[in-house]
Scaffold this motif. Structure first.
Motif, PDB file in Angstrom:
ATOM      1  N   ASN A  87     -28.710 -18.745   1.070  1.00 14.69           N
ATOM      2  CA  ASN A  87     -30.073 -18.849   1.602  1.00 14.69           C
ATOM      3  C   ASN A  87     -30.138 -19.505   2.980  1.00 14.69           C
ATOM      4  OD1 ASN A  87     -29.224 -21.259   0.344  1.00 14.69           O
ATOM      5  ND2 ASN A  87     -31.318 -21.996   0.237  1.00 14.69           N
ATOM      6  N   THR A  88     -29.009 -19.588   3.672  1.00 17.38           N
ATOM      7  CA  THR A  88     -28.996 -20.160   5.018  1.00 17.38           C
ATOM      8  C   THR A  88     -28.495 -19.124   6.025  1.00 17.38           C
ATOM      9  OG1 THR A  88     -26.761 -21.028   4.656  1.00 17.38           O
ATOM     10  CG2 THR A  88     -28.616 -22.519   4.206  1.00 17.38           C
ATOM     11  N   ILE A  89     -28.726 -19.425   7.317  1.00 16.30           N
ATOM     12  CA  ILE A  89     -28.305 -18.507   8.370  1.00 16.30           C
ATOM     13  C   ILE A  89     -26.835 -18.711   8.718  1.00 16.30           C
ATOM     14  CG2 ILE A  89     -28.715 -17.793  10.759  1.00 16.30           C
ATOM     15  CD1 ILE A  89     -31.623 -18.777  10.393  1.00 16.30           C
ATOM     16  N   PHE A  90     -26.439 -19.966   8.914  1.00 17.83           N
ATOM     17  CA  PHE A  90     -25.046 -20.235   9.291  1.00 17.83           C
ATOM     18  C   PHE A  90     -24.473 -21.482   8.615  1.00 17.83           C
ATOM     19  CE2 PHE A  90     -27.356 -23.038  12.027  1.00 17.83           C
ATOM     20  CZ  PHE A  90     -26.519 -24.113  12.259  1.00 17.83           C
ATOM     21  N   LEU A  91     -25.317 -22.396   8.248  1.00 12.97           N
ATOM     22  CA  LEU A  91     -24.829 -23.648   7.664  1.00 12.97           C
ATOM     23  C   LEU A  91     -24.475 -23.441   6.192  1.00 12.97           C
ATOM     24  CD1 LEU A  91     -24.373 -26.514   8.685  1.00 12.97           C
ATOM     25  CD2 LEU A  91     -26.659 -27.116   7.895  1.00 12.97           C
ATOM     26  N   GLY A  92     -23.268 -23.849   5.815  1.00 16.05           N
ATOM     27  CA  GLY A  92     -22.856 -23.707   4.420  1.00 16.05           C
ATOM     28  C   GLY A  92     -22.284 -22.354   4.057  1.00 16.05           C
ATOM     29  N   LYS A  93     -21.975 -21.520   5.047  1.00 11.59           N
ATOM     30  CA  LYS A  93     -21.314 -20.240   4.764  1.00 11.59           C
ATOM     31  C   LYS A  93     -19.813 -20.424   4.535  1.00 11.59           C
ATOM     32  CE  LYS A  93     -25.105 -17.926   5.252  1.00 11.59           C
ATOM     33  NZ  LYS A  93     -25.822 -17.446   4.038  1.00 11.59           N
ATOM     34  N   ASP A  94     -19.331 -21.585   4.946  1.00 18.48           N
ATOM     35  CA  ASP A  94     -17.926 -21.957   4.735  1.00 18.48           C
ATOM     36  C   ASP A  94     -17.935 -23.346   4.106  1.00 18.48           C
ATOM     37  OD1 ASP A  94     -15.098 -22.159   4.941  1.00 18.48           O
ATOM     38  OD2 ASP A  94     -15.310 -23.199   6.864  1.00 18.48           O
ATOM     39  N   HIS A 121     -10.369 -39.179   0.924  1.00 18.22           N
ATOM     40  CA  HIS A 121     -10.614 -40.490   1.524  1.00 18.22           C
ATOM     41  C   HIS A 121     -11.961 -40.501   2.234  1.00 18.22           C
ATOM     42  CE1 HIS A 121      -6.736 -42.032   0.487  1.00 18.22           C
ATOM     43  NE2 HIS A 121      -6.091 -41.105   1.181  1.00 18.22           N
ATOM     44  N   SER A 122     -12.185 -39.489   3.081  1.00 16.20           N
ATOM     45  CA  SER A 122     -13.406 -39.415   3.884  1.00 16.20           C
ATOM     46  C   SER A 122     -13.684 -37.961   4.234  1.00 16.20           C
ATOM     47  CB  SER A 122     -13.240 -40.240   5.165  1.00 16.20           C
ATOM     48  OG  SER A 122     -14.175 -39.866   6.142  1.00 16.20           O
ATOM     49  N   THR A 123     -14.898 -37.489   3.957  1.00 19.62           N
ATOM     50  CA  THR A 123     -15.232 -36.104   4.306  1.00 19.62           C
ATOM     51  C   THR A 123     -15.256 -35.915   5.821  1.00 19.62           C
ATOM     52  OG1 THR A 123     -17.619 -36.581   4.169  1.00 19.62           O
ATOM     53  CG2 THR A 123     -16.548 -35.690   2.192  1.00 19.62           C
ATOM     54  N   ASN A 124     -15.623 -36.960   6.577  1.00 19.19           N
ATOM     55  CA  ASN A 124     -15.598 -36.844   8.036  1.00 19.19           C
ATOM     56  C   ASN A 124     -14.177 -36.640   8.542  1.00 19.19           C
ATOM     57  OD1 ASN A 124     -18.375 -37.124   8.439  1.00 19.19           O
ATOM     58  ND2 ASN A 124     -18.104 -38.631  10.071  1.00 19.19           N
ATOM     59  N   ASP A 125     -13.239 -37.435   8.040  1.00 18.74           N
ATOM     60  CA  ASP A 125     -11.846 -37.288   8.462  1.00 18.74           C
ATOM     61  C   ASP A 125     -11.306 -35.913   8.092  1.00 18.74           C
ATOM     62  OD1 ASP A 125     -11.865 -39.836   9.493  1.00 18.74           O
ATOM     63  OD2 ASP A 125     -10.723 -40.743   7.851  1.00 18.74           O
ATOM     64  N   THR A 126     -11.633 -35.451   6.893  1.00 18.93           N
ATOM     65  CA  THR A 126     -11.171 -34.135   6.450  1.00 18.93           C
ATOM     66  C   THR A 126     -11.745 -33.041   7.330  1.00 18.93           C
ATOM     67  OG1 THR A 126     -11.033 -34.903   4.150  1.00 18.93           O
ATOM     68  CG2 THR A 126     -11.102 -32.525   4.513  1.00 18.93           C
ATOM     69  N   ALA A 127     -13.040 -33.137   7.632  1.00 16.67           N
ATOM     70  CA  ALA A 127     -13.686 -32.133   8.482  1.00 16.67           C
ATOM     71  C   ALA A 127     -13.089 -32.136   9.886  1.00 16.67           C
ATOM     72  CB  ALA A 127     -15.191 -32.390   8.546  1.00 16.67           C
ATOM     73  N   GLY A 186     -15.300 -24.223  11.562  1.00 15.96           N
ATOM     74  CA  GLY A 186     -16.088 -24.056  12.776  1.00 15.96           C
ATOM     75  C   GLY A 186     -17.518 -24.475  12.529  1.00 15.96           C
ATOM     76  N   GLU A 187     -18.393 -24.146  13.480  1.00 16.75           N
ATOM     77  CA  GLU A 187     -19.783 -24.572  13.312  1.00 16.75           C
ATOM     78  C   GLU A 187     -20.379 -23.995  12.030  1.00 16.75           C
ATOM     79  OE1 GLU A 187     -23.454 -25.517  16.068  1.00 16.75           O
ATOM     80  OE2 GLU A 187     -23.010 -23.372  16.111  1.00 16.75           O
ATOM     81  N   GLY A 188     -21.002 -24.863  11.271  1.00 13.18           N
ATOM     82  CA  GLY A 188     -21.617 -24.458  10.010  1.00 13.18           C
ATOM     83  C   GLY A 188     -20.772 -24.780   8.792  1.00 13.18           C
ATOM     84  N   SER A 189     -19.489 -25.115   9.012  1.00 16.73           N
ATOM     85  CA  SER A 189     -18.631 -25.470   7.882  1.00 16.73           C
ATOM     86  C   SER A 189     -19.098 -26.773   7.240  1.00 16.73           C
ATOM     87  CB  SER A 189     -17.176 -25.618   8.333  1.00 16.73           C
ATOM     88  OG  SER A 189     -16.647 -24.396   8.780  1.00 16.73           O
ATOM     89  N   THR A 249     -21.757 -36.717  -1.100  1.00 14.26           N
ATOM     90  CA  THR A 249     -21.000 -37.171   0.060  1.00 14.26           C
ATOM     91  C   THR A 249     -20.401 -35.926   0.710  1.00 14.26           C
ATOM     92  OG1 THR A 249     -19.121 -37.603  -1.429  1.00 14.26           O
ATOM     93  CG2 THR A 249     -20.473 -39.485  -0.794  1.00 14.26           C
ATOM     94  N   PHE A 250     -20.874 -35.610   1.901  1.00  9.61           N
ATOM     95  CA  PHE A 250     -20.407 -34.393   2.558  1.00  9.61           C
ATOM     96  C   PHE A 250     -20.521 -34.519   4.076  1.00  9.61           C
ATOM     97  CE2 PHE A 250     -24.901 -33.876   1.731  1.00  9.61           C
ATOM     98  CZ  PHE A 250     -25.414 -33.228   2.856  1.00  9.61           C
ATOM     99  N   SER A 251     -19.869 -33.603   4.772  1.00  8.86           N
ATOM    100  CA  SER A 251     -19.885 -33.588   6.233  1.00  8.86           C
ATOM    101  C   SER A 251     -20.146 -32.169   6.729  1.00  8.86           C
ATOM    102  CB  SER A 251     -18.559 -34.088   6.806  1.00  8.86           C
ATOM    103  OG  SER A 251     -18.346 -35.449   6.481  1.00  8.86           O
ATOM    104  N   LEU A 252     -20.910 -32.073   7.818  1.00  9.71           N
ATOM    105  CA  LEU A 252     -21.212 -30.799   8.463  1.00  9.71           C
ATOM    106  C   LEU A 252     -20.479 -30.719   9.798  1.00  9.71           C
ATOM    107  CD1 LEU A 252     -25.119 -31.053   8.270  1.00  9.71           C
ATOM    108  CD2 LEU A 252     -23.594 -30.252   6.453  1.00  9.71           C
ATOM    109  N   VAL A 253     -20.049 -29.536  10.150  1.00  5.05           N
ATOM    110  CA  VAL A 253     -19.468 -29.311  11.467  1.00  5.05           C
ATOM    111  C   VAL A 253     -20.496 -28.563  12.317  1.00  5.05           C
ATOM    112  CG1 VAL A 253     -17.632 -28.202  12.791  1.00  5.05           C
ATOM    113  CG2 VAL A 253     -17.122 -29.232  10.560  1.00  5.05           C
ATOM    114  N   LEU A 254     -20.872 -29.171  13.448  1.00  5.36           N
ATOM    115  CA  LEU A 254     -21.838 -28.556  14.359  1.00  5.36           C
ATOM    116  C   LEU A 254     -21.239 -28.521  15.767  1.00  5.36           C
ATOM    117  CD1 LEU A 254     -25.081 -30.379  13.154  1.00  5.36           C
ATOM    118  CD2 LEU A 254     -24.304 -28.091  12.522  1.00  5.36           C
TER     119      LEU A 254
END
Length: 252
Positions: A7-14, A22-28, A38-41, A68-73
């Motif tokens: 139900n999204t355009i680009f965010l959460g397609k990956d 340990h950390s979602t930011n470090d993993t991302a 890439g963007e939207g992951s 607990t999650f991280s987005l790539v923009l």
């Protein structure tokens, strides 16, 4: 299991789901640097063992109870000096969704989510990567206390602890990603005045006299705004205006 969102355009397609990390930011960040995101992951973890908060703090979360999650923009449409607008857009989006459960939810500068009288239920940590003066990407880390009810930190709270209701994490995640995408699109459309106005409207202690400390001294002041760079603007009792960056002022 958190699945790719339809139900999204680009965010959460990956979506990269990890039972533990340990950390979602470090993993991302690692996934981006190795070309696997890439963007939207989105990187989401069931149990984050060393989550990062503002000011170098650790964000502690009980396994399977929270989000607990991280987005790539890739906000390369913005100047580096304007990066706090991304902060405001993300904070606004989270608050907009969660206020259905917590009507008195506010944002405490710069991007903690608190319910006055109960405590902190979440926060945002954005880590940016630049190449010279160009913005490469931003990793937006989000930690939200949803169903956890016991905390080591005395100032922590959760949606369930406040409302008494168990929340479906996967459904909340789907709704939240949709809301975050809408907030990011609003930012891309240049609706920055509206974003800032909404942020200030629900900013904790905005236009309210309260006690603070800086450089070992206590003082009374009221918050009157934030700068483009994200510094906190305050008015002293004598009418003087002062500006504080991260770690420079403590809320009493």
């Amino acid at each position: 299991m958190y699945k790719i969102l339809a139900n999204t355009i680009f965010l959460g397609k990956d979506v990269h789901f990890l039972p533990e990390c340990h950390s979602t930011n470090d993993t991302a960040l690692n996934l981006v640097r190795t070309g696997q995101a890439g963007e939207g992951s989105v990187v989401i973890c069931n149990h984050q063992t060393q989550g990062k908060g503002q000011r170098g703090n650790v964000w502690s979360s009980q396994a399977g109870m929270n989000l607990t999650f991280s987005l790539v923009l890739r906000p390369d449409f913005m100047d580096i000096s304007e990066q706090f607008f991304l902060n405001m857009a993300v904070s606004n989006s989270i608050r907009q969704l969660l206020q259905d459960y917590l009507p008195t939810l506010q944002v405490k500068w710069p991007n903690d989510l608190i319910v006055p009288g109960y405590g902190k239920i979440g926060g945002v940590l954005i880590e940016n990567t630049f190449s010279g003066k160009e913005w490469e990407f931003a990793v937006v880390g989000i930690g939200l206390n949803i169903n956890q009810v016991a905390f080591e930190a005395g100032n922590a709270a959760s949606v369930k602890a406040i409302t008494g209701s168990e929340i479906n994490l996967q459904e909340l995640f789907r709704l939240l990603i949709t809301q975050l995408e809408q907030g990011y699109i609003q930012l891309k459309k240049g609706r920055w005045k509206e974003i800032k106005a909404e942020y200030l409207n629900r900013l904790y202690r905005n236009q309210i006299w309260a006690n603070y400390s800086a450089n070992g001294e206590q003082f009374s002041a009221k918050i009157v705004g934030v700068t483009t760079e994200g510094k906190l603007e305050m008015e002293l009792e004598n009418g003087d205006l002062i500006v504080f960056g991260l770690k420079e002022v403590v809320f009493q």
